[in-house]
Each structure stands twice: as C-alpha cells, then as structure tokens.
Design a protein around this motif. Structure first.
Motif, PDB file in Angstrom:
ATOM      1  N   ASP A 195       0.827  -1.214   0.000  1.00 49.23           N
ATOM      2  CA  ASP A 195       0.000   0.000   0.000  1.00 49.23           C
ATOM      3  C   ASP A 195       0.859   1.261   0.000  1.00 49.23           C
ATOM      4  OD1 ASP A 195      -2.573  -0.839  -0.327  1.00 49.23           O
ATOM      5  OD2 ASP A 195      -3.019  -1.015   1.815  1.00 49.23           O
ATOM      6  N   TRP A 255      -2.690   6.051   5.998  1.00 49.16           N
ATOM      7  CA  TRP A 255      -3.398   5.442   4.865  1.00 49.16           C
ATOM      8  C   TRP A 255      -4.124   4.196   5.339  1.00 49.16           C
ATOM      9  CZ3 TRP A 255      -4.471   6.687  -0.082  1.00 49.16           C
ATOM     10  CH2 TRP A 255      -4.922   5.668  -0.911  1.00 49.16           C
ATOM     11  N   PRO A 256      -5.369   3.912   4.892  1.00 47.87           N
ATOM     12  CA  PRO A 256      -6.089   4.592   3.816  1.00 47.87           C
ATOM     13  C   PRO A 256      -7.005   5.726   4.276  1.00 47.87           C
ATOM     14  CG  PRO A 256      -7.226   2.570   4.364  1.00 47.87           C
ATOM     15  CD  PRO A 256      -6.014   2.621   5.259  1.00 47.87           C
ATOM     16  N   LEU A 276      -6.992   9.208   2.553  1.00 46.17           N
ATOM     17  CA  LEU A 276      -7.585   9.412   1.234  1.00 46.17           C
ATOM     18  C   LEU A 276      -8.850  10.254   1.310  1.00 46.17           C
ATOM     19  CD1 LEU A 276      -7.399   8.617  -1.810  1.00 46.17           C
ATOM     20  CD2 LEU A 276      -8.892   6.687  -1.263  1.00 46.17           C
ATOM     21  N   THR A 277      -9.622  10.061   2.365  1.00 43.58           N
ATOM     22  CA  THR A 277     -10.905  10.762   2.486  1.00 43.58           C
ATOM     23  C   THR A 277     -10.955  11.724   3.671  1.00 43.58           C
ATOM     24  OG1 THR A 277     -11.759   8.821   3.683  1.00 43.58           O
ATOM     25  CG2 THR A 277     -12.218   8.948   1.320  1.00 43.58           C
ATOM     26  N   ALA A 279      -9.440   9.189  -6.179  1.00 42.74           N
ATOM     27  CA  ALA A 279      -9.858   8.602  -4.909  1.00 42.74           C
ATOM     28  C   ALA A 279     -11.045   7.660  -5.097  1.00 42.74           C
ATOM     29  CB  ALA A 279     -10.210   9.708  -3.919  1.00 42.74           C
ATOM     30  N   LYS A 319     -10.263   3.911  -5.865  1.00 45.53           N
ATOM     31  CA  LYS A 319      -9.424   3.219  -4.885  1.00 45.53           C
ATOM     32  C   LYS A 319      -9.555   1.693  -4.956  1.00 45.53           C
ATOM     33  CE  LYS A 319      -8.731   2.581   0.082  1.00 45.53           C
ATOM     34  NZ  LYS A 319      -9.133   1.170   0.078  1.00 45.53           N
ATOM     35  N   ASP A 320     -10.749   1.198  -5.163  1.00 46.27           N
ATOM     36  CA  ASP A 320     -10.973  -0.248  -5.140  1.00 46.27           C
ATOM     37  C   ASP A 320     -10.770  -0.915  -6.502  1.00 46.27           C
ATOM     38  OD1 ASP A 320     -11.565  -0.169  -2.420  1.00 46.27           O
ATOM     39  OD2 ASP A 320     -13.668   0.302  -2.788  1.00 46.27           O
ATOM     40  N   TRP A 366      -3.792   2.685 -11.040  1.00 45.39           N
ATOM     41  CA  TRP A 366      -3.155   3.835 -10.410  1.00 45.39           C
ATOM     42  C   TRP A 366      -3.413   5.039 -11.305  1.00 45.39           C
ATOM     43  CZ3 TRP A 366       0.621   6.744 -12.829  1.00 45.39           C
ATOM     44  CH2 TRP A 366       1.216   6.178 -13.969  1.00 45.39           C
ATOM     45  N   ARG A 400      -3.407  13.400   0.161  1.00 45.04           N
ATOM     46  CA  ARG A 400      -4.399  12.328   0.200  1.00 45.04           C
ATOM     47  C   ARG A 400      -3.772  10.955  -0.041  1.00 45.04           C
ATOM     48  NH1 ARG A 400      -9.832  14.194  -2.979  1.00 45.04           N
ATOM     49  NH2 ARG A 400     -10.636  12.461  -1.727  1.00 45.04           N
ATOM     50  N   LEU A 438      -2.047  10.226  -2.879  1.00 40.00           N
ATOM     51  CA  LEU A 438      -2.055   9.984  -4.318  1.00 40.00           C
ATOM     52  C   LEU A 438      -0.834  10.661  -4.935  1.00 40.00           C
ATOM     53  CD1 LEU A 438      -5.847  10.800  -4.801  1.00 40.00           C
ATOM     54  CD2 LEU A 438      -4.837   8.513  -4.642  1.00 40.00           C
TER      55      LEU A 438
END
Length: 622
Positions: free
Chosen positions: A241, A416-417, A420-421, A479, A482-483, A487, A506, A508
């Motif tokens: 990750d 992380w993760p 990200l949000t 974002a 993500k799943d 990339w 974030r 990224l």
C-alpha cells in the motif's frame, strides 16, 4: 486665359481619374486574391494536420465574449466541415517512441546551448509550432495489447518495447531477462541482489517498523524513487500500500521509464538538473536512491536540497551507494563531505547498515533556527514559494516548514487509507472547507460509478491499469477509483491553483503540466485518459491548439485504450468530428447531469482507440 486654363485642367483630370480607378481595381484584385490564397493555404495546411491556432489565430484575448470564443474555437460558427483533415499522416517508424519535449534530435537540430554537466539536455525543451510533427505515432511492428496487471509487473511483450540492451548491460544485476517473445523482470537491482521485496523489508527492518512493513502502519505512503531503473523498487512497494513516483531521465539507459509504464508501474520522465521537479513541497514520506549516480555535492548541494523541499517533516532519504560503505579514498572523501552537508541541513542518520544509509528530516524548524549565523545552505527567502514548480529554477537553500507544520511537529496527515478521504490541513491554503472537500468526493464517486457503467460492456476487471486524470482538481476522481486495480497520474494545470499538494496529502501522486505542450512520457503508456473540462477550461483560456491536444492524447494512449471527455456540448461536437481521422470509435455519449442548467451543462463522451499499424488495415479492438 482663365477659360483656356479651366478647359486644360478638365482634359488632364479625366486621365487621372481613369488611372486612379485602375489602381483601385488593381488593389482590390490583389488583396482579394491574397486573402483567397491565404484561405486556400489555411485549408490545405489543416488537411495535412497543421495547428488550428496557426490558421485561426484563436486566443482568449481576441474575443470579447466567451460564447463567441467557444464557437470560434470549436467549429460552430466560422468553420466548415472541409477544414477537418481527411486523414493524418503517419510518422516515420523511427518516431514510434517520440517524446516531443525530450527529443534529443530536436536539441541537435536547433543547436541549443546546454550545459551537459548540469543535465540540461535531459530537461524539457519543446519544439516550436513549425517543428511539430503533427502526425500519428505508429506502434512498433508486432505490437500487442499489453499484458495485464498484476502479471505485467513481472513480464511484458518484447515486441512492445524492442530494446534488449539493458538486459545485456545489467545481466549481472537481474534487472531484466529476455525469454522468448517476452522480457521478464526478476525484481533485481543494482543494490538489491536478492530481489526488491527483500531489499524493501531490510529498509523497514533498519527503521524498526512493525513486521518489517515499510508502510509503517499507513504512516508512510508516498515515495520518490530517483534514478529508478526499470522501477522494480516501486513495483514491489505497491503490495505494501505504498505508491512510488519512479523517476528517471531519457538518458543513455533509454527506455527505463517505458519499461516501467509497460509493466503498469507509476513512473515519470524527469531529471534532477536545473529546474524543480514538477511536485509541490512536502509531497513524499521517503526519497530513495539506489546507485543513481548523482553528484549530490554539486552546486552547494542543490540537488539534495531539492529532495529536502519534497520530503515531509520527518521524511526519510534511503541512500544505497558505494559512498555509504566503500573504503577507497574517493568514496570516503565524498561520504565525509556529504555527511557534513546533510548535518548542516539538520538531517540525522536514522540507520546505517551494509550498503545503505537512511537519513531523516527534522519535524520542526527548531534546528534551522539554532544553526550558527551564516551557516550554509541558508534558509530560502520568505518570498520563495516552495510549491511553484513549472519551469522554476532550483535554489541552493533549505525550505522551512509552515507555521502549521512547525506547531504540529509533522504533516498532520491521517494514516493510509484514512488519509484518502480525511480533509488534509493544507485545504486552508485554498480556503476550501472540509464540507466542500467531502461534497467533491461524493460527486466524483457518483460520476466514476457512471463512467464504469458506460465502460462495462467493453472492459474486463483488469483491462485498465495506467490512468491519467488530465485536470485533477482535488484528486477525487482518483480517490473514487481506490478499489479498482489501477493507479492514477493526477495532472494539475501549471497556471491554476496548485491543488497537487492536496492530492499528495491524500496519498495519491501526480504532476504539474501545461497542456499546450507534450507530456513527459513515452507513446502508448496510458490505458485511460480522463479529460474533465480540459478543452473548455484550459485550452480555450490559453488559446493553444485543441487539435494538437487531440494528437497528444492519441500519442500517450495505448491502442484499445479509452478516453472519457466530460465537457461542454460544443467541445464534444468538436472532438466527434476528429474521431474518424484519429481512428477513434465512440463507445457512448450521454448528458452528464440531466436537468442541469443548460448554460453550464456538460456531456460525457467515451472513446476507444483502435488497434492499427502502418502495414495493416484498421482493426477494431477485441
């Protein structure tokens, strides 16, 4: 006397009037034919793929009303269908790997006076309009649809990158091996003799991270790998990750970055030369250099100070090189001088073992302020914006932390993760509230879900790997993916708000870029391009060529790859006219937000690039 004189004047006046009339007729005919010929030459130039801006001279300064400018640019009012080229010429096969702004032939032809010792010849030098090729880049003979991720990390088709000199040159280091019609990557490197995975664990072990996992429970997420080779280090970090920006120039070890991107590993063509790298300050938790052959002592340590600008508070620099362990006189001299330099920069040795040393940056400004007066390198001046990067020269100075970082004793980012949000602290630099940040995320989650519904009839779970968001804003498009096994290279316009630091906060990655120029990557390196208001928001404002941008998008897009354009209907109509000559096919066209204000409405066009080559008829993707 008077009567005779008047009569004589009348006799002379008539010939003069006749001569004047003839002159006027001549001028009318001359300028009329001149403008006609100009129009004819314009249409001819367009048929051969020349710049729209050369013939139309459109610029944001030349139109008083935005609406009129849109029509002028995108063909709704002043353009006829016959100005669309019937076809584009195909570039010569020797240009199948053309990178317009990193073209050594251009440097030679234009006789640019560059300092080779400063690596200026590996920096961006873009061609003027009259030197652009304006042709379609052909794939190499035998090109195949790339092997899919995750298998592509370990093998690629040799036909796609027909270069094996690295395999011979680095045969003793296990970089890559030719096996039949494939090139295989065992995961080796100059200083990781037992494989990149074991080398990564050894670095984590040196730093006493739990379970020898370099992500340090999510606190280490973004990495800059300088002189990355074929990017095996970055490729093996992904399973932890961790996402790395693998960086290398288009140098004597050509095609390193091309191999990396063909493998599905994030990478960018760049060099530590005279200009800042296109990333904002405090973007990376770790910088890495494994035998990258960089003279870190040159110009008062300016290259090491560029890494310092890019590292977060408490960030690490892992350095595997003879200077860190060899005992000959020259290596010991370099080690001594480098140790003294980083000490003045307030770095400390976090760990040193075998062939590797790891330094760590301070968490606050305290050390900088406690140095003796006159210590070099100095702190950067207060008017030096550490986030201004496009074409900005490096400076041999230390970038101090913001007051917020100093008080927080770190970056203040969530692991992380969650990061990200989680609204990052640097949102305040743009007066963006956490609520607006979260709303942006919700919007792009919905949009990406809609995109995937449009794509689903044409893709399988691993069809798409390398993605570029050409106008990334806050990074919420990436974002929302993500799943997905992808990339995203998030691109932020060089003349807009530099939200790239939010994107890096974030977890990224991305780069700053000017879409009036070619991007620093090889042809055929992305599976999906997302162009949200790139044409109406950037090209229209800056007045550069929309046609050039379409050709550039075709250059960097892989055969059978996709483009998602989200823009004003006039832009969609413009692009649709060019699709046949670019060998693109439409997958779907929909209204983006049904029921929205017509003046601000957007449409979505999904395009797929056909597979073709110079000796074959066009092929539709399977």
């Amino acid at each position: 006397m008077r009567g005779r004189g008047d009569g004589g004047q009348k006799k002379h006046l008539l010939p003069l009037l006749c001569i004047g009339a003839l002159v006027l007729v001549f001028l009318f005919m001359y300028y009329g034919s001149f403008f006609d010929s100009q129009e004819l030459s314009t249409n001819t130039a367009l048929e051969h793929g020349s710049k729209l801006s050369k013939s139309l001279s459109w610029s944001s300064d030349e139109s008083g009303e935005d609406g009129k400018l849109e029509e002028f640019i995108f063909g709704q009012e002043h353009r006829d269908d016959n100005v669309i080229p019937k076809s584009y010429p195909v570039c010569d096969d020797r240009h199948s790997e053309l990178i317009p702004c990193l073209d050594r032939n251009l440097i030679y032809q234009t006789r640019l006076k560059l300092d080779l010792s400063l690596m200026e010849h590996y920096e961006r030098h873009c061609p003027h309009a009259d030197r652009r090729y304006n042709c379609l880049i052909p794939p190499p003979p035998g090109y195949k649809v790339p092997i899919k991720w995750p298998k592509s990390r370990d093998e690629v088709w040799q036909a796609n990158i027909p270069h094996t000199h690295l395999a011979q040159e680095k045969s003793d280091q296990n970089w890559m091996v030719v096996k039949g019609d494939k090139i295989v990557f065992p995961g080796g490197g100059t200083h990781f003799h037992y494989g990149a995975d074991k080398y990564i664990k050894s670095i984590a072990n040196m730093l006493n991270f739990n379970n020898n996992n370099l992500n340090n429970e999510g606190r280490l997420r973004t990495v800059l790998d300088v002189g990355c080779g074929v990017a095996s280090f970055g490729g093996y970090l992904l399973s932890s990750d961790i996402i790395a920006m693998s960086l290398a120039p288009n140098d004597v070890h050509q095609n390193q970055i091309q191999f990396a991107l063909e493998r599905g590993i994030p990478a960018y063509l760049g060099v530590l030369g005279t200009k800042r790298l296109p990333y904002p300050s405090r973007s990376f938790e770790l910088a890495h250099c494994s035998r990258c052959r960089i003279d870190w002592l040159q110009r008062n340590g300016i290259l090491l100070l560029e890494l310092d600008r890019l590292l977060r508070p408490g960030g690490y620099f892992a350095y595997s090189s003879p200077e860190a362990y060899a005992q000959d006189e020259e290596d010991r001299r370099i080690w001594k001088e480098m140790s003294a330099l980083v000490e003045r920069m307030c770095w400390k040795i976090a760990a040193k073992k075998n062939q590797t040393v790891i330094w760590v940056k301070p968490l606050t400004n305290d050390c900088y302020h406690n140095r003796r007066p006159g210590t070099k390198p100095p702190l950067c001046k207060t008017d030096n914006d550490p986030d201004s990067v496009w074409g900005v020269p490096m400076e041999a100075c230390i970038t101090p932390y913001s007051d917020q970082n100093h008080k927080a004793k770190g970056s203040g980012l969530a692991p992380w993760p969650a990061r990200l949000t989680t609204p990052p602290p640097r949102l305040v630099d743009f007066d963006i509230s956490p609520d607006v940040f979260m709303k942006d995320m919700e919007i792009w989650l919905q949009r990406v879900e809609g995109y995937w519904k449009l794509l689903s009839p044409k893709i399988r779970p691993n069809t798409i790997r390398n993605v570029m968001d050409m106008r990334a804003s806050l990074g919420s498009f990436a974002a929302a993916l993500k799943d997905k096994p992808v990339w995203v290279m998030n691109v932020v316009p060089e003349d807009g708000p530099n939200t790239l630091k939010i994107i890096y906060d974030r977890g990224l990655i991305g780069s700053v870029h000017d879409w009036c120029e070619a991007y620093s990557t090889y042809p055929r390196t992305y599976d999906l391009l997302h162009a949200w208001t790139v044409f109406s928001g950037i090209i229209e404002r800056k007045g550069c060529s929309a046609e050039d941008l379409l050709l550039e998008m075709d250059r960097i897009l892989r055969p059978t790859g996709f483009i998602i354009v989200r823009d004003k209907p006039v832009v969609i109509d413009f692009i649709k006219k060019y699709m046949p000559v670019l060998h693109w096919v439409s997958v779907a066209v929909v209204e983006a937000d049904p029921g929205s204000d017509p003046e601000n409405s957007e449409s979505v066009l999904v395009i797929r690039k056909q597979m073709w080559n110079t000796n074959d008829n066009l092929k539709y993707p399977a």
